[in-house]
Write a protein that holds these residues in place. Structure first.
Motif, mmCIF file in Angstrom:
data_model
loop_
_atom_site.group_PDB
_atom_site.id
_atom_site.type_symbol
_atom_site.label_atom_id
_atom_site.label_comp_id
_atom_site.label_asym_id
_atom_site.label_seq_id
_atom_site.Cartn_x
_atom_site.Cartn_y
_atom_site.Cartn_z
ATOM 1 N N GLY A 104 0.797 -1.220 0.000
ATOM 2 C CA GLY A 104 0.000 0.000 0.000
ATOM 3 C C GLY A 104 0.831 1.272 0.000
ATOM 4 O O GLY A 104 0.259 2.374 -0.043
ATOM 5 N N TRP B 194 -10.244 -7.311 0.110
ATOM 6 C CA TRP B 194 -9.321 -6.313 0.662
ATOM 7 C C TRP B 194 -9.522 -6.103 2.157
ATOM 8 O O TRP B 194 -8.728 -5.394 2.792
ATOM 9 N N THR C 236 -8.666 -1.998 -8.330
ATOM 10 C CA THR C 236 -9.905 -1.956 -7.541
ATOM 11 C C THR C 236 -10.550 -0.576 -7.615
ATOM 12 O O THR C 236 -11.758 -0.432 -7.823
ATOM 13 N N GLY D 36 -6.014 -3.614 3.262
ATOM 14 C CA GLY D 36 -5.981 -2.411 2.434
ATOM 15 C C GLY D 36 -4.733 -1.581 2.695
ATOM 16 O O GLY D 36 -3.992 -1.833 3.648
ATOM 17 N N TRP E 104 -4.406 -2.299 -5.732
ATOM 18 C CA TRP E 104 -5.431 -1.366 -5.258
ATOM 19 C C TRP E 104 -5.881 -0.427 -6.382
ATOM 20 O O TRP E 104 -7.038 -0.001 -6.431
#
Lengths: 266, 312, 312, 266
Positions: free
Chosen positions: C289, D31, D111, D35, D108
């Motif tokens: 992330g 997720w 998504t 996340g 991500w």
């Protein structure tokens, strides 16, 4: 011991061996077509076919003893996770540690290290099982031993190659062994299943194989310039039916078509 | 010019050209392109069937499928080797595939959507491939011809296995029969297109015929395939999805409908349903495997150096 | 010393310490450690239950589970905020978690192996957590006490939902009942260990009691939990896996067996069945992330610069 | 048109809308807990809960019309892939293109881009469906519209943030849109299903919504400094039941527990 009780012992022991072979075959087959180099993709598939062949022979014999409607396929496709008797080591995804639902790239190093650790066990195990009191198992062992020897030689060569390769390949192999080594503790614990099989002259006491396994692992890791990590902490109990979070995912995928069409012939 | 005449004479006499023989540069280039395309097709072709290995509904079928996909990889290996005899490396060829400059058989850009697809690929896709490949066993270039003899033998075996899988399913539940029919509906027209554009629109054919690389035209092969397949479909009990399909007693052949060539070219040109997934998967596998290949090379280098030091 | 006396007097009078108030450094450090451990537990605790979201066997249960796991993440947020009032950043706390210096509740290092685990975690794990947390609603540090009031309310709701899930399964098929019993067998002892080591072996307790951070001892809480849970197990119709579990009319409490503290400490010290998977997953999620967080920061910076230029 | 025929039309249309919501909810729920930042993990889960709620309402109404033993759960758990009527866009894994069995990290950006492209469609679609002749659908639309507006606003803000963020986030968002845009072609094709629903006054002709969608997409991508890729090539047909290789994996996982215990109540 009554004949029926002995049958149960033999069946459980056959399932343990068969589940090991099938579950590892399922994991290794995920590489088919996406391996790092074509020759090794094919070599791994060869070994997967060997494992699948072993699983089928073991399940066929278990089904024969069980009788009724049991077949190799009812055993593979219609048992749930707690009925499987494989080592937890073999059901782990080919990746460094992460939870079952967190998807990620597969890691060839983990696959290789696992195949090495497992086949280093299976060579002495099949060797010993050649004298099993259950003749069909002894025959399967003789056949499987040849295969396991090849698997071990192949995996050892590659562990050495990549352990003593680039800095990256060294690190990746070390990380793979660090991750997997604690799971090998399950090899040496006695279980009711194995204990009964040993009593009946059918199975082998795993702990008796540890010196041979240790020697193989030490020699190969040393040649590979890898450090042998300690195996400590939680001792997995897959062979008693207590698995990791990963097995139920593996089985859901493996069994989905068969279970969507109960009673169908394929 | 002498060499060229001798070369053509050898071909006309149905002799074989071998790697050490002189050959025109265009012949060499044509063969490299064709053999490497064929090799790439085998390797990419592992993916659509590979999609069902983990889900095969019986252990026997799982083993058969695994062995089949492995054979395809093996074919890829022979063919890369045959291409290498023409003075190109496998690494160069793979680079051409991954960069999108080399093509592979467009049939592998369609998805496999149910278990019966595995059988239909064996029966129809391999069946069409064999039809295309049998003439190549007499190809003028020796290494390619010999590779094709071995490949055709294995492919025939796969085709019979695929057909047998479908026979078993057709004897099964209504859902199983439905799966087979669904798979046949999706693959039939794609297989007819595998023989390439109509002879009237085919570019490379004439030169390839003269060089003994191609021996039968696209349309002739397609007709042969249809004629061979229709009776098999009847035995199986599936309907081929072409209302125009009908025996023509005058021609002594089956007539059949019009192939959607727009769709075919769209897929060939990169815009089929799975082109990006297939190539993306090959690229990812190659990239993810780099450390393994590099590790093995580094180890081999170290081993050589050690042997050298010991010798010194 | 004056300040310290005033601080202790406030606590003894059951008053609240607020962020702007003076507090001893050791009090601050103890709270940061405790609140952040609690926050990490909520976030890591999303993983064992998250494991069943995609496989929940009904849409209603899927929604309930998803909302529950989301609540846990929300608790993590409140608690990180409460910790930040003590002068530490969330980034620092997360770094401590990912580097292994900070701990989280060891209960989350056990696997969730069947759907009933979701219910048992609600009933027993959340039940034990509430028992631990209710006294914290009266904790001397205001922001923590207020966060705990909100958290306890939501946890009670989760506990009822978990119990209700199990009731439904116990009214179902034999396989469903078997799943519940299996889950109870695996979680019962781990939940008893959640209250921490016996009072005789507990290190931090005394100082924490004096500071009004801890109000009831580990063993008292454990006994309360057992006493509350046994009748619920009877209603449910499951057997708690402890042959020594028995009502003791003299004590007015249930007696129970010996917890395996070796196993407990092994898991606390990183060697439980899932420690590496849980932490590996958090590390991977954080690393994967990074580009998102960096992108958002870069955009915010650009926006500020643009606003600045316009203003100039 | 007979009442029964109309019912079939409405049921199919409800299933199309419900399958869209459920399949995207299933993908997004992967997720939960992993996340990139806690706030966004929770925000996505919020939206997943909205989608799940929409799916349940739509299935409940479909089940009511279907009668018999149909429930929201029989519709979700006991239909096979070809019976699902969702857009292919929504069943793709959250990753750049790769085959279904080649596992890998989730992305991500994919998504986010997907949620943006889908909610940009659903805002005008739910808006129009508020006047559906089938009153229960009109009511669901009114409720869902509020949710879709929030999803669109949230996704747009993030597309802008990451498109106009770092070089890496820009490239990743562009790659995500390049990958997904061709799948949006399915939005605009007429299907027998939608055609019948439009004729019955129940549904909306999708192509009528394209100008609004185009304007939303253009405006957001421009602000995000992203290039709008062309949408060409193969037009997916998920809403007719023809899916990608990915849906059967998604369903195998989603349905595995329910199918292992047919007839159980949860």
């Amino acid at each position: 011991m009554s004949a029926v009780a002995t049958d149960t012992v033999v069946i459980d022991y056959l399932l343990h061996l068969g589940d090991n072979a099938l579950v590892l075959a399922q994991r290794n087959s995920q590489w088919c077509g996406v391996g790092p180099v074509l020759e090794e993709d094919l070599a791994l598939t060869n070994q997967t076919l060997d494992l699948l062949g072993q699983a089928r022979l073991l399940y066929q014999e278990a089904a024969r003893l069980q009788g009724g409607d049991a077949t190799e396929d009812t055993l593979a496709y219609f048992r749930d996770a707690p009925a499987f008797r494989n080592y937890v080591l073999l059901e782990l995804p080919a990746s460094l540690p992460r939870v079952g639902y967190a998807q990620g790239d597969m890691d060839w190093g983990v696959t290789l290290a696992r195949n090495f650790l497992y086949s280093a066990l299976m060579v002495p195990l099949w060797e010993a099982l050649q004298t099993s009191a259950h003749a069909p198992l002894a025959a399967i062992a003789a056949k499987s031993l040849k295969e396991a020897r090849y698997h071990l030689r192949h995996a050892s060569e590659w562990v050495v190659r990549l352990g003593d390769g680039t800095e990256e390949s060294h690190q990746r192999m070390q990380a793979a062994f660090d991750h997997l080594m604690p799971y090998t503790q399950e090899f040496w614990t006695d279980s009711a299943l194995e204990h009964a099989a040993v009593q009946a002259g059918v199975g082998v006491a795993p702990v008796a194989l540890k010196p041979v396994w240790d020697a193989t692992v030490d020699a190969t890791l040393e040649e590979a310039t890898l450090h042998r990590p300690s195996a400590e902490g939680y001792v997995p109990q897959g062979k008693t039916g207590l698995h990791s979070e990963h097995l139920s995912y593996l089985l859901a995928e493996m069994q989905c078509v068969a279970r969507a069409h109960p009673g169908a012939v394929w | 010019a002498d060499k060229l005449a001798a070369f053509q004479a050898r071909i006309d006499a149905d002799g074989r050209i071998e790697p050490q023989d002189w050959m025109p540069e265009a012949y060499r280039r044509t063969l490299i392109r064709q053999i490497s395309q064929h090799a790439h097709s085998e390797v990419v072709g592992m993916l659509p069937e590979g999609n069902w290995i983990t889900r095969a509904p019986s252990l026997k079928r799982k083993a058969i499928l695994l062995a089949k996909v492995q054979d395809e990889g093996g074919h890829g290996l022979y063919l890369y080797s045959a291409a290498e005899t023409l003075g190109v490396t496998r690494a160069e060829l793979i680079e051409q595939l991954l960069s999108g400059r080399a093509k592979y058989s467009s049939i592998f850009n369609y998805p496999t959507l149910n278990w019966a697809d595995v059988g239909v690929i064996g029966w129809l896709v391999d069946g069409a491939a064999i039809m295309n490949q049998i003439p190549l066993c007499r190809c003028s270039y020796g290494p390619y011809a010999r590779a094709m003899i071995r490949i055709c033998k294995e492919e025939s075996f796969h085709q019979r296995q695929g057909y047998e899988l479908l026979l078993t399913m057709m004897r099964g539940t209504p859902e199983q029969r439905q799966m087979v029919q669904d798979a046949v509906n999706r693959w039939w027209w794609k297989c007819l297109a595998m023989f390439g554009p109509p002879d009237s629109a085919s570019v490379h054919s004439e030169q390839s015929m003269r060089w003994g690389i191609k021996r039968i035209s696209n349309d002739e092969l397609r007709q042969k395939f249809v004629d061979a397949t229709v009776p098999q479909a009847e035995v199986l009990g599936v309907t081929l999805p072409d209302p125009k399909l009908k025996w023509n007693p005058e021609r002594g052949h089956y007539d059949f409908g019009e192939i959607d060539w727009d769709e075919f070219w769209q897929t060939v040109n990169g815009h089929g349903p799975c082109n990006k997934e297939r190539l993306g998967t090959r690229i990812k596998a190659h990239r993810d495997g780099a450390w393994v290949r590099e590790g093995a090379l580094a180890h081999a280098r170290k081993q050589r150096e050690r042997a050298h030091k010991q010798a010194a």
